[in-house]
Design a protein around this motif. Structure first.
Motif, PDB file in Angstrom:
ATOM      1  N   LEU A  85       0.830  -1.207   0.000  1.00  0.00           N
ATOM      2  CA  LEU A  85       0.000   0.000   0.000  1.00  0.00           C
ATOM      3  C   LEU A  85       0.865   1.258   0.000  1.00  0.00           C
ATOM      4  O   LEU A  85       0.543   2.245  -0.665  1.00  0.00           O
ATOM      5  N   LEU A 112       3.639   1.626  -1.415  1.00  0.00           N
ATOM      6  CA  LEU A 112       4.049   1.822  -2.815  1.00  0.00           C
ATOM      7  C   LEU A 112       2.875   2.344  -3.639  1.00  0.00           C
ATOM      8  O   LEU A 112       3.026   3.269  -4.441  1.00  0.00           O
ATOM      9  N   ALA A 113       1.694   1.772  -3.429  1.00  0.00           N
ATOM     10  CA  ALA A 113       0.529   2.141  -4.249  1.00  0.00           C
ATOM     11  C   ALA A 113       0.094   3.588  -4.003  1.00  0.00           C
ATOM     12  O   ALA A 113      -0.427   4.238  -4.912  1.00  0.00           O
ATOM     13  N   THR A 114       0.295   4.098  -2.776  1.00  0.00           N
ATOM     14  CA  THR A 114      -0.164   5.467  -2.520  1.00  0.00           C
ATOM     15  C   THR A 114       0.855   6.499  -2.991  1.00  0.00           C
ATOM     16  O   THR A 114       0.490   7.652  -3.234  1.00  0.00           O
ATOM     17  N   ARG A 115       2.145   6.109  -3.110  1.00  0.00           N
ATOM     18  CA  ARG A 115       3.125   7.103  -3.556  1.00  0.00           C
ATOM     19  C   ARG A 115       3.347   7.031  -5.073  1.00  0.00           C
ATOM     20  O   ARG A 115       3.573   8.050  -5.720  1.00  0.00           O
ATOM     21  N   HIS A 119       1.742   6.201  -8.821  1.00  0.00           N
ATOM     22  CA  HIS A 119       0.348   6.226  -9.235  1.00  0.00           C
ATOM     23  C   HIS A 119       0.183   5.852 -10.686  1.00  0.00           C
ATOM     24  O   HIS A 119       1.079   6.028 -11.501  1.00  0.00           O
ATOM     25  N   GLN A 154       5.196  -3.582  -6.068  1.00  0.00           N
ATOM     26  CA  GLN A 154       4.265  -2.521  -6.464  1.00  0.00           C
ATOM     27  C   GLN A 154       3.005  -3.166  -7.068  1.00  0.00           C
ATOM     28  O   GLN A 154       3.081  -3.823  -8.104  1.00  0.00           O
ATOM     29  N   PRO A 155       1.841  -2.976  -6.426  1.00  0.00           N
ATOM     30  CA  PRO A 155       0.645  -3.741  -6.820  1.00  0.00           C
ATOM     31  C   PRO A 155      -0.196  -3.050  -7.894  1.00  0.00           C
ATOM     32  O   PRO A 155      -1.315  -2.622  -7.631  1.00  0.00           O
TER      33      PRO A 155
END
Lengths: 368, 368
Positions: free
Chosen positions: A26, A28-31, A33, A114-115
């Protein structure tokens, strides 16, 4: 929140069946895009909608202090500041970038990294100077085989502290369309896209397009750094060497029609004629066709694919397909093909989730 | 991947203990994006690093076709196109925006929605025209109490199909610093920030700053739409009405020092003097101080807080704090205070994860 072990020595962890996304993924996913898929409507992706993946932090580079070093197996090492680069011949090219990990979070079981779902893509106008003449001026040694590109971004990966660094075969580095770019969509590069200078290798996945470039080193031996030898490899078993990730496999994406539910992202639309639209691309060979299914892949209809634009050989092509939407639930599926083959309808799993081009599926509900 | 039930009638689901992020939350996290915390270094956040939250899709608005309607309880309803708005007096204001859900994914148990960690923030230069003179020209009826702002973004939320719409008390709408903005950082609004026109309500959480604005309706009764009555409320029990989310609570953030591990986002740095830096803000009262702890909150040191800049009353303020980093593991914590109080060190949980300003904790490892 599921706990996760850190990866060690580049051996990616595989999520357990049913395991949710962890706090590490998460973060990674929030920073980083993706490009919201409705942005497929833009020929050129506006900055801020274009996908971004940074392995470490976005470095603080002062363009006034910055210079680029060209060295290694060359006759005449060079050092150039930004003004010197900008005085060289400049070209602007529309180039599509896609992360090699795009689609990773849809794989089962899920490689932990990184998802990305399907949104790690974008196409921009990049302005810079061709690399090949610069390498020729430096005088590449006859025995050179690879060129290593190093950025100012610094971190730890697979237990190794490193500056991000990627090797590229010399023949690729000498392609006339490989650029050192300082501009994006008519403006200076934004910090997150590699300011003041990044590499562009049209047709290759994003890991090759090194950002915040500080050093170019010509090598008379193959590059063995982490990002080539460990990170960006396609392999099923943890102990195999795997094959390197290189060019972008074909993909078509559909701009999901109708409107979403905020939380579930379920899609709804009204009955009647719908123009399904999207984009298709391949970094390895021209796209030869796009097909659309509105019944989960049972039957397929050829989409109308816009002709290739000779002015922009390295970007995506628009496609459209008419659909008469009837009430009920439907699963829309799209697939592109190039001369080497079509996108798979069933996953071809690999343990790092690399270069996976499984078809997109978009469930929709048509209601009055 | 954890399965999740859709929310119904606006009753947010709460994650089970240990439950990972679901595909629905991930779909939100990959399309919306936060500001990577190293971007705290920029006084003005570059577009693409500024946080974005869109409830539904980014709508395709043709600025040539678009117009803004001002109606409801007014003497003279108005309709203005973009040229008419741009001919009005223009101002540029530096305004910080923060999502009311910032920090939600750190709450335990976790409310299931957009899973922000701490990065849903940004500060930009917004250019537009003040709203109050426009409302006065329309002639607000004496009995008016609220103003409803509606965007072109359309979707389903809490089971209701809707255009995004928010009500604002009339007194707030008439504040001289409330703007109708068409520009961001000297350029036209990017699509994801509300092109061609958005509302700016300095000091309020992001949900008030309606994007893709199409209609302003003056109301002689309180606004009862979904986003005010259901979505943006602070409540612990599902059945209570709760209190509305309004102004931004105080927060300080630290730009995490050193360098990260790619996957785990663990931070490392070398021993010696370190200048810890960050930003602090509050939308409800001036920030009165920032304190830093390097031992997990056991002891606190006042940070040096840059003086408030009268030219930019609605943005963040820089702070810095010297630290002599000794080898070992440390937990850095920062907290801001305004005249109404300091950030909590223990969570104050609410079931929608709204207006939560729990302190940031940054574990770091100092090594040779």
């Amino acid at each position: 929140m599921a706990t996760t072990e850190p990866t060690h020595r580049g051996r990616a962890r595989i999520a357990e069946p049913g395991e949710g996304i962890g706090l590490d993924e998460l973060a990674l996913a929030t920073r980083n895009h993706g490009m919201p898929l409705e942005a497929l409507r833009y020929d050129v992706t506006p900055p801020g909608l274009h996908y971004v993946l940074t392995h470490y932090d976005i470095p603080a580079v002062d363009p006034g202090d910055w210079s680029l070093e060209v060295g290694g197996a060359v006759a005449r090492p060079l050092r150039l500041d930004l003004d010197a680069l900008r005085r060289r011949p400049a070209v602007t090219a529309r180039v599509l970038l896609e992360c090699a990990g795009n689609g990773r979070a849809r794989l089962e079981p899920r490689p932990v990294s990184q998802p990305w779902l399907l949104e790690a893509v974008g196409s921009a106008e990049w302005t810079g100077t061709p690399l090949a003449p610069l390498l020729r001026e430096a005088g590449v040694s006859p025995g050179a085989v690879d060129v290593a590109f190093t950025g100012a971004d610094h971190g730890v990966e697979g237990g190794r502290e490193q500056d991000y660094s990627r090797g590229l075969p010399l023949a690729e580095a000498l392609r006339p369309d490989v650029l050192l770019a300082w501009g994006m969509n008519g403006a200076p590069l934004p910090p997150q896209h590699g300011a003041p200078l990044r590499l562009l290798v049209p047709g290759w996945y994003g890991m090759a397009h090194v950002k915040w470039l500080t050093r170019i080193e010509v090598l008379d031996r193959p590059f063995t750094g982490f990002q080539n030898a460990v990170a960006y490899r396609i392999k099923v078993d943890a102990h195999e060497a795997g094959v390197p990730v290189t060019r972008i496999a074909p993909r078509a994406l559909l701009a999901p029609p109708g409107w979403p539910d905020f939380l579930t992202r379920e899609r709804f639309l009204r009955p009647g004629p719908v123009a399904l639209t999207g984009r298709a691309w391949s970094g390895r060979a021209p796209v030869t066709g796009v097909e659309v299914s509105t019944d989960g892949g049972a039957t397929w209809t050829p989409a109308h694919l816009a002709p290739a634009d000779p002015a922009h050989p390295w970007t995506w092509r628009a496609w459209t397909c008419a659909w008469d939407a009837r009430p009920g639930r439907h699963e829309l599926v799209v697939r592109a093909a190039d001369a080497e083959g079509a996108q798979p309808v069933q996953q071809r799993w690999n343990r790092q989730g690399m270069a996976n081009n499984l078809v997109q599926r978009v469930p929709v509900t048509v209601r009055q």
